[in-house]
Design an enzyme around this catalytic site. Structure first.
Site, mmCIF file in Angstrom:
data_model
loop_
_atom_site.group_PDB
_atom_site.id
_atom_site.type_symbol
_atom_site.label_atom_id
_atom_site.label_comp_id
_atom_site.label_asym_id
_atom_site.label_seq_id
_atom_site.Cartn_x
_atom_site.Cartn_y
_atom_site.Cartn_z
ATOM 1 N N LYS A 168 72.408 0.894 64.050
ATOM 2 C CA LYS A 168 70.955 1.029 63.779
ATOM 3 C C LYS A 168 70.757 1.651 62.400
ATOM 4 O O LYS A 168 69.968 1.148 61.597
ATOM 5 C CB LYS A 168 70.318 1.925 64.827
ATOM 6 C CG LYS A 168 68.911 2.407 64.484
ATOM 7 C CD LYS A 168 68.293 3.277 65.535
ATOM 8 C CE LYS A 168 68.663 4.718 65.461
ATOM 9 N NZ LYS A 168 67.921 5.500 64.446
ATOM 10 N N ASN A 169 71.493 2.723 62.117
ATOM 11 C CA ASN A 169 71.242 3.485 60.892
ATOM 12 C C ASN A 169 71.813 2.841 59.644
ATOM 13 O O ASN A 169 71.542 3.306 58.533
ATOM 14 C CB ASN A 169 71.748 4.922 61.050
ATOM 15 C CG ASN A 169 70.878 5.689 62.038
ATOM 16 O OD1 ASN A 169 69.839 5.194 62.487
ATOM 17 N ND2 ASN A 169 71.311 6.868 62.421
ATOM 18 N N CYS A 198 61.616 10.483 65.588
ATOM 19 C CA CYS A 198 61.872 11.486 66.623
ATOM 20 C C CYS A 198 61.536 12.889 66.108
ATOM 21 O O CYS A 198 61.779 13.218 64.963
ATOM 22 C CB CYS A 198 63.343 11.438 67.031
ATOM 23 S SG CYS A 198 63.713 9.947 67.954
ATOM 24 N N ARG A 229 60.993 17.296 59.096
ATOM 25 C CA ARG A 229 61.448 16.027 58.483
ATOM 26 C C ARG A 229 60.556 15.599 57.315
ATOM 27 O O ARG A 229 59.981 14.521 57.298
ATOM 28 C CB ARG A 229 61.552 14.925 59.542
ATOM 29 C CG ARG A 229 62.488 15.316 60.674
ATOM 30 C CD ARG A 229 62.779 14.186 61.600
ATOM 31 N NE ARG A 229 63.834 13.325 61.061
ATOM 32 C CZ ARG A 229 64.301 12.256 61.722
ATOM 33 N NH1 ARG A 229 63.762 11.917 62.873
ATOM 34 N NH2 ARG A 229 65.279 11.535 61.215
ATOM 35 N N ARG A 257 65.039 2.759 71.301
ATOM 36 C CA ARG A 257 64.966 2.728 69.836
ATOM 37 C C ARG A 257 66.366 2.634 69.234
ATOM 38 O O ARG A 257 66.533 2.131 68.133
ATOM 39 C CB ARG A 257 64.290 4.002 69.300
ATOM 40 C CG ARG A 257 62.826 4.107 69.638
ATOM 41 C CD ARG A 257 62.191 5.242 68.906
ATOM 42 N NE ARG A 257 62.525 5.196 67.494
ATOM 43 C CZ ARG A 257 62.408 6.226 66.670
ATOM 44 N NH1 ARG A 257 62.000 7.397 67.122
ATOM 45 N NH2 ARG A 257 62.717 6.099 65.395
HETATM 46 C C1 EPZ Z 1 69.134 9.972 59.038
HETATM 47 O O1 EPZ Z 1 67.885 10.622 59.135
HETATM 48 C C2 EPZ Z 1 69.345 9.292 60.384
HETATM 49 N N1 EPZ Z 1 68.280 8.328 60.626
HETATM 50 C C3 EPZ Z 1 69.347 10.340 61.490
HETATM 51 O O2 EPZ Z 1 69.645 9.668 62.717
HETATM 52 C C4 EPZ Z 1 70.449 11.352 61.209
HETATM 53 O O3 EPZ Z 1 70.403 12.368 62.184
HETATM 54 C C5 EPZ Z 1 70.243 11.961 59.811
HETATM 55 O O4 EPZ Z 1 70.201 10.910 58.823
HETATM 56 C C6 EPZ Z 1 71.356 12.924 59.432
HETATM 57 O O5 EPZ Z 1 72.588 12.261 59.485
HETATM 58 C C7 EPZ Z 1 68.374 7.089 60.090
HETATM 59 O O6 EPZ Z 1 69.312 6.776 59.362
HETATM 60 C C8 EPZ Z 1 67.263 6.122 60.418
HETATM 61 P P1 EPZ Z 1 68.238 13.412 56.276
HETATM 62 P P2 EPZ Z 1 67.195 11.228 57.795
HETATM 63 O O7 EPZ Z 1 67.296 12.956 55.237
HETATM 64 O O8 EPZ Z 1 67.408 10.303 56.658
HETATM 65 C C9 EPZ Z 1 65.842 17.451 55.563
HETATM 66 C C10 EPZ Z 1 69.348 9.021 64.936
HETATM 67 O O9 EPZ Z 1 69.521 9.693 65.960
HETATM 68 N N2 EPZ Z 1 65.120 16.702 54.520
HETATM 69 O O10 EPZ Z 1 69.698 13.465 55.978
HETATM 70 O O11 EPZ Z 1 65.807 11.620 58.136
HETATM 71 C C11 EPZ Z 1 65.445 16.961 56.953
HETATM 72 O O12 EPZ Z 1 64.256 17.586 57.368
HETATM 73 C C12 EPZ Z 1 68.650 9.632 63.748
HETATM 74 O O13 EPZ Z 1 69.770 7.848 64.783
HETATM 75 C C13 EPZ Z 1 64.202 17.382 53.711
HETATM 76 O O14 EPZ Z 1 63.983 18.584 53.866
HETATM 77 O O15 EPZ Z 1 68.070 12.535 57.598
HETATM 78 C C14 EPZ Z 1 66.624 17.344 57.801
HETATM 79 O O16 EPZ Z 1 66.507 18.705 58.175
HETATM 80 C C15 EPZ Z 1 68.064 10.995 64.073
HETATM 81 N N3 EPZ Z 1 63.521 16.697 52.762
HETATM 82 C C16 EPZ Z 1 67.796 17.177 56.841
HETATM 83 O O17 EPZ Z 1 67.246 17.174 55.519
HETATM 84 C C17 EPZ Z 1 63.718 15.356 52.559
HETATM 85 O O18 EPZ Z 1 63.084 14.775 51.654
HETATM 86 C C18 EPZ Z 1 68.567 15.877 57.080
HETATM 87 O O19 EPZ Z 1 67.705 14.828 56.810
HETATM 88 C C19 EPZ Z 1 64.655 14.684 53.378
HETATM 89 C C20 EPZ Z 1 65.346 15.374 54.349
#
Ligand code: EPZ
Length: 419
Positions: free
Chosen positions: A22-23, A116, A121, A398
């Protein structure tokens, strides 16, 4: 409401093949917007988030058709540059259309993404990076008006956190930008490498994917191609954790064990026997589970946060005391109170959960709060004594292709019904 009824205490057996990731699929589908022609994606999982991505592309004027696990996308004709709020709210990865739309059309109107509830986020890292590349992004009442009057240009971007989504958004925006973009402290997840593989198949010039420095040299055009999406490492982890909980032996096919080392090592420490060869992982658990050393979720190649709910469920039955520290999301322990309803002994304080393993979990009426917590409850229910009613399974849909079919194939008594 739609739910799963799961009758527990059955050992697993047989074999199961893992679907496409998915990701990896979600950013790659957004990347199709950069290609003015037909793209064929094989191994594309049948998930509600994939359907939501197709709806977003269709709303922009693209054509999307599915045949089995092949998704064909044609973005030759773009007729709109506005994505309605109701589509943006369907998932987190709708944020990737910021970079894709700016890369293709040079403008777009969209709103903050959904997804989610794992915490705030924000997408501040995405926005700051795109502004460095020449985008003008005005936010008013949650609506983002984005444009790149002189087109996007390359930039040197240092991410304060190796954000997966921000890295992907920058790659999508940089593929057709003028000049070179360098991302420092980029995410290293395998899904990033798969997006790079897709974009390079279309003619993009990218190097360093999988490391903390990714270089993208913009080109003038990307070309139609065919691409096979990587297997889903978290779905593989889900099957492994189900086997660890229920006991028995299971062969998991279409896997890449090296992308799951922290999960495999943890399950071995907890008392499972695991062998991997030739894209397959065999797991058996024929002795009681035991507590492990502290689990800390980290950016890749550290322990994956998406597997944290799954191993928390495993550790709830592991003799002794285990500690789980969730370093990525501030609200990713919503599974724990549901496991406590099933008899688990878990104390949660902020980002730390202390788990006292119990011999037995009991069937109960529980609710999924997000897709991985939902899958973890299904895995826990498979090993529990009695019947579990699991609600809010739309979260599970999802990220898992007909989870009830897959788990039934390996011996879990589960059915989808109204509850
Ligand atoms: C991706 O989410 C994945 N989703 C998530 O999988 C996964 O848990 C996550 O990466 C971490 O590996 C998809 O790929 C669709 P991040 P993403 O940006 O991109 C903070 C699942 O279960 N952050 O690495 O949203 C954020 O709040 C899902 O399949 C900021 O502060 O993850 C979080 O605390 C859940 N500002 C941390 O970084 C930003 O601009 C990690 O977020 C972006 C992120």
């Amino acid at each position: 409401m739609q739910g799963f009824i799961i009758e527990g205490s059955n050992r697993v057996g047989g074999e199961i093949s893992v679907s496409g990731s998915k990701n990896a699929a979600l950013p790659i589908i957004a990347g199709c917007l950069l290609v003015s022609g037909e793209v064929i994606l094989r191994g594309c999982p049948e998930l509600s988030d994939i359907y939501s991505s197709a709806r977003i592309l269709s709303c922009l004027g693209c054509k999307c058709t599915r045949s089995g696990d092949t998704l064909t996308v044609n973005c030759k004709e773009i007729s709109r540059d506005h994505i309605p709020d109701k589509l943006m709210r369907l998932m987190r990865s709708s944020s990737l259309y910021l970079g894709a739309c700016l890369g293709r059309m040079g403008r777009c109107t969209l709103s903050y993404p959904g997804g989610c509830e794992l915490g705030a986020r924000p997408i501040d890292l995405h926005i700051t990076a795109l502004e460095k590349m020449g985008a003008e992004i005005k936010e008013e009442h949650g609506v983002l008006e984005c444009s790149a009057p002189s087109g996007l240009h390359g930039a040197q971007i240092s991410l304060s956190f190796p954000s997966v989504g921000a890295t992907e958004n920058i790659m999508l925006a940089a593929a057709l930008a003028k000049g070179e973009t360098v991302i420092y402290n980029s995410a290293r997840e395998p899904e990033i490498a798969d997006l790079a593989g897709f974009l390079k198949r279309c003619g993009a010039q990218i190097s360093g994917e999988g490391t903390s420095v990714i270089r993208i040299c913009g080109v003038s055009e990307l070309y139609p191609c065919e691409y096979e999406i990587m297997p889903d490492r978290i779905v593989a982890a889900t099957y492994l954790c189900t086997a660890a909980l229920a006991g028995g032996g299971l062969m998991v096919k279409n896997t890449r064990a090296n992308e799951l080392r922290p999960v495999i090592d943890l399950l071995c420490e907890a008392g499972c026997d695991i062998y991997d060869y030739d894209g397959r992982i065999y797991i058996s658990r024929n002795r009681p589970l035991k507590a492990v050393s502290t689990v800390r979720t980290m950016p890749y190649p550290g322990f994956p946060t998406d597997a944290q709910p799954l191993v928390t469920a495993v550790l709830s039955r592991a003799k002794g005391v285990s500690v789980v520290v969730e370093n990525i999301f501030e609200n990713r322990f919503r599974l724990n109170p549901e496991l406590v309803r099933m008899g688990a002994d878990i104390k949660t304080e902020g980002r730390i959960a202390v788990i006292e393993g119990t011999d037995t979990l009991y069937g109960a009426r529980v609710m999924a709060s997000d897709l991985r917590a939902g899958a973890a409850l299904a895995a826990a229910a498979a090993s529990a004594q009695g019947i579990t009613e699991l609600g809010n399974i739309e979260f599970i849909d999802r990220g898992y292709e007909h989870l009830e079919r897959s788990l039934s194939e390996i011996g879990v008594k589960i059915k989808r019904t109204k509850i």
